[in-house]
Design a protein around this motif. Structure first.
Motif, PDB file in Angstrom:
ATOM      1  N   LYS A 301      19.907  14.092 -13.803  1.00  0.00           N
ATOM      2  CA  LYS A 301      19.553  13.974 -15.214  1.00  0.00           C
ATOM      3  C   LYS A 301      18.049  14.120 -15.364  1.00  0.00           C
ATOM      4  N   VAL A 302      17.655  14.824 -16.416  1.00  0.00           N
ATOM      5  CA  VAL A 302      16.228  14.921 -16.732  1.00  0.00           C
ATOM      6  C   VAL A 302      16.080  14.512 -18.185  1.00  0.00           C
ATOM      7  N   GLN A 303      15.142  13.649 -18.438  1.00  0.00           N
ATOM      8  CA  GLN A 303      14.971  13.209 -19.815  1.00  0.00           C
ATOM      9  C   GLN A 303      13.492  13.308 -20.187  1.00  0.00           C
ATOM     10  N   ARG A 313       8.170  13.178 -18.778  1.00  0.00           N
ATOM     11  CA  ARG A 313       9.486  13.723 -18.463  1.00  0.00           C
ATOM     12  C   ARG A 313       9.928  12.997 -17.191  1.00  0.00           C
ATOM     13  N   GLU A 421      16.942  19.928 -19.115  1.00  0.00           N
ATOM     14  CA  GLU A 421      17.522  18.585 -19.219  1.00  0.00           C
ATOM     15  C   GLU A 421      19.038  18.648 -19.207  1.00  0.00           C
TER      16      GLU A 421
END
Ligand code: G4P
Length: 531
Positions: A301-303, A313, A421
């Motif tokens: 997961k990238v947020q 980020r 993302e």
């Protein structure tokens, strides 16, 4: 491998809760964190979410809409185990995010509303867990309310999901005639009474479900029904084999009320006894021992822009083996070079805490300057490829119309970000590329969030122009390779962000036609990124 490393790894438990919205996931999470000492009073989880919303505008949208969009990771300690609870968005439009999060879990807790039984979203998420052979623990919630007959509900779970349940606790009555939970292993009753809307609890030993003490405590018709049910359950299910839980064949079943904190610690004890530690992950077809000395992990997961003041980020890495140390250098498999994992965070009931070390099973959130994407693998040892993050076919498609043409670069940056993302999928037509990308989402709400974030985070106003597509497929050969030949039919040829060939079709009917006309082509609905 040192003993300390192995001990630390083996005490990790990493799980996610799967449920339909409103089953009580937030309420249960709060109680788990409370009993695990991570929060000190009920209501803190929701309170934190409100505070966070003030610093991040797109999260305010979650508050307004009453939906949970983001997911984070929380920790608590329970009976010597270090538990990581992966939070997942409740809304069905963000189910892709939930699928990705489940790849980071070693087990799942399936939460079911006693009155509603198995609901659509639960069923979908259960399928994902089963595909991964995740051990599943079932918690039937809201026993303080009127609901289905327990035995019928268990039958419904078993027949709808084609899974066996093994009840460890069993309710004595339901709703206003709820007298407590009978613990089949402990031979104890955790009893309760509703007084002025509050549940009061006591517990006492019994010889078994026929113990005469129950005749003094429980009204006769409720008791008769309870005894009949438990007799049946006892007759068919004597033992729970730990290996059947680990393989996902049998789900330990418990009952309770998250709201009134009833049956929650019973559940936690059972989870602690039966849930697996970090399971070996497959890399290049081989099991990688989580206790190996080399650190390895993958991004699930990238947020971005969680805190607008910092424009940061965060890439969430599930550690698959070894130990993580802040600032460590790792090999980035896709980029083929070293990167430093700096400014690591762990998430403590929604607050970030700087983390100096973590072990296989844990999740670390590392600040990222754009190197890490969903599906990336990192290691300090030999090459790894966990690559288990599927992409799914979007169902809604649109092109973007920019109001201010001077903002083209901003738009490109925003789209790249959202796509990395995994919150949208991007498709390019080979002839026009970035001039006119097509955006695909699985749920309509993803479009809304995207437009909101473009405005808030990148200050760009855009309009969406829907295209008539409703299906995306990745053409493959029968051997699973990318299909490079001509394909007959009515479809738009595009490539995705990973340069994989994709076809967009308007209707299922077009797909059926194309499948008939192109027997050599497999039109895959989801794929694992290959690079
Ligand atoms: P979710 O995250 O799965 O969407 O569910 P959430 O915990 O927000 O719970 C949904 C509603 O169900 C909430 O009511 C919550 O209080 C209630 N609830 C959760 N567990 C139980 C339970 O064991 N028994 C009963 N009777 N209710 C339960 P709400 O009215 O939407 O909110 P609230 O005002 O009660 O907070």
């Amino acid at each position: 491998m040192t003993k300390k490393l192995a001990d630390e790894i083996q005490r990790r438990r990493t799980f996610a809760i799967i449920s339909h919205p409103d089953a009580g996931k937030t309420t249960l999470t709060e109680k788990l964190l409370y009993h695990g000492g991570a929060i000190h009073e009920a209501g803190e989880v929701k309170g934190k979410a409100t505070a966070k919303a003030a610093t991040s505008d797109w999260m305010s949208m979650e508050q307004e809409r009453g939906i949970s969009i983001t997911s984070s990771v929380m920790q608590y300690e329970y009976r010597g185990k270090h538990v990581n609870l992966l939070d997942t968005p409740g809304h069905k439009d963000f189910s892709e995010d939930t699928y990705r999060t489940l790849t980071a879990a070693d087990s799942a807790v399936m939460l079911i509303d006693v009155a509603k039984g198995v609901e659509a979203q639960t069923k979908k998420l259960y399928e994902v867990c089963r595909y991964r052979h995740l051990p599943i623990f079932t918690f039937v919630n809201k026993v303080d309310r009127e609901g289905k007959v327990p035995l019928e509900l268990m039958d419904e779970v078993e027949s709808t999901l084609k899974m066996s349940c093994y009840p460890i606790t069993w309710p004595i009555g339901i709703g206003s005639r709820f007298y407590g939970l009978y613990h089949r292993h402990e031979k104890r009753v955790y009893a309760s009474k509703m007084l002025n809307g509050e549940l009061h609890t006591e517990d006492y030993a019994v010889s078994d479900f026929n113990d005469p003490i129950l005749d003094e405590k429980v009204e006769p018709d409720v008791l008769a029904e309870f005894r009949e049910e438990v007799e049946l359950v006892d007759a068919t299910m004597e033992n729970l084999a730990p290996e059947d839980v680990l393989s996902g064949k049998v789900s330990p079943l418990t009952w309770g009320s998250a709201k009134y904190d009833y049956g929650v610690t019973n559940f936690m004890d059972i989870f602690e006894s039966y849930a697996p530690g970090p399971v070996p992950r497959k890399s290049f077809g081989e099991d990688l021992d989580p206790c190996s000395k080399d650190f390895s992990g993958f991004v699930f997961k990238v947020q971005a822009n969680m805190d607008k003041r910092h424009r940061d980020r965060v890439a969430y890495i599930r550690i698959c083996s070894g130990k993580f140390e802040r600032g460590m250098k790792v090999k980035h498999m896709r980029l083929g070079r070293e990167i430093r994992l700096a400014y690591s965070n762990q998430f403590f009931a929604d607050e970030r805490v700087t983390l100096d070390e973590a072990y296989a099973g844990d999740i670390v959130g590392v600040n990222d300057t754009g190197n890490l994407r969903v599906g990336d693998n990192v290691t300090t040892g030999k090459k790894v490829a966990f690559g288990a993050i599927p992409r799914f076919s979007p169902e809604f498609f649109a092109k973007i119309r920019l109001q201010d043409m001077g903002k083209k670069k901003h738009l490109e940056k925003a789209l790249r970000q959202f796509s990395e993302e995994g919150s949208i999928q991007l498709f390019m037509q080979p002839s026009v590329g970035w001039q006119d990308p097509i955006i695909g989402v699985v749920g309509e709400l993803q479009f809304e969030v995207m437009l909101h974030r473009m405005q808030e985070e990148y200050n760009i106003s855009v309009k969406l122009e829907r295209t008539s597509h409703s299906v995306a497929r990745w053409p493959r050969t029968k051997e699973g390779e990318a299909y490079t030949g001509e394909i007959k039919g009515s479809m738009l040829n595009v490539v995705d962000m990973y340069d994989e060939k994709v076809v967009l079709l308007e209707k299922e009917w077009d797909l059926n036609w194309a499948e008939r006309e192109n027997p050599d082509v497999v039109f895959a609905t989801s794929i694992q990124p290959t690079r």
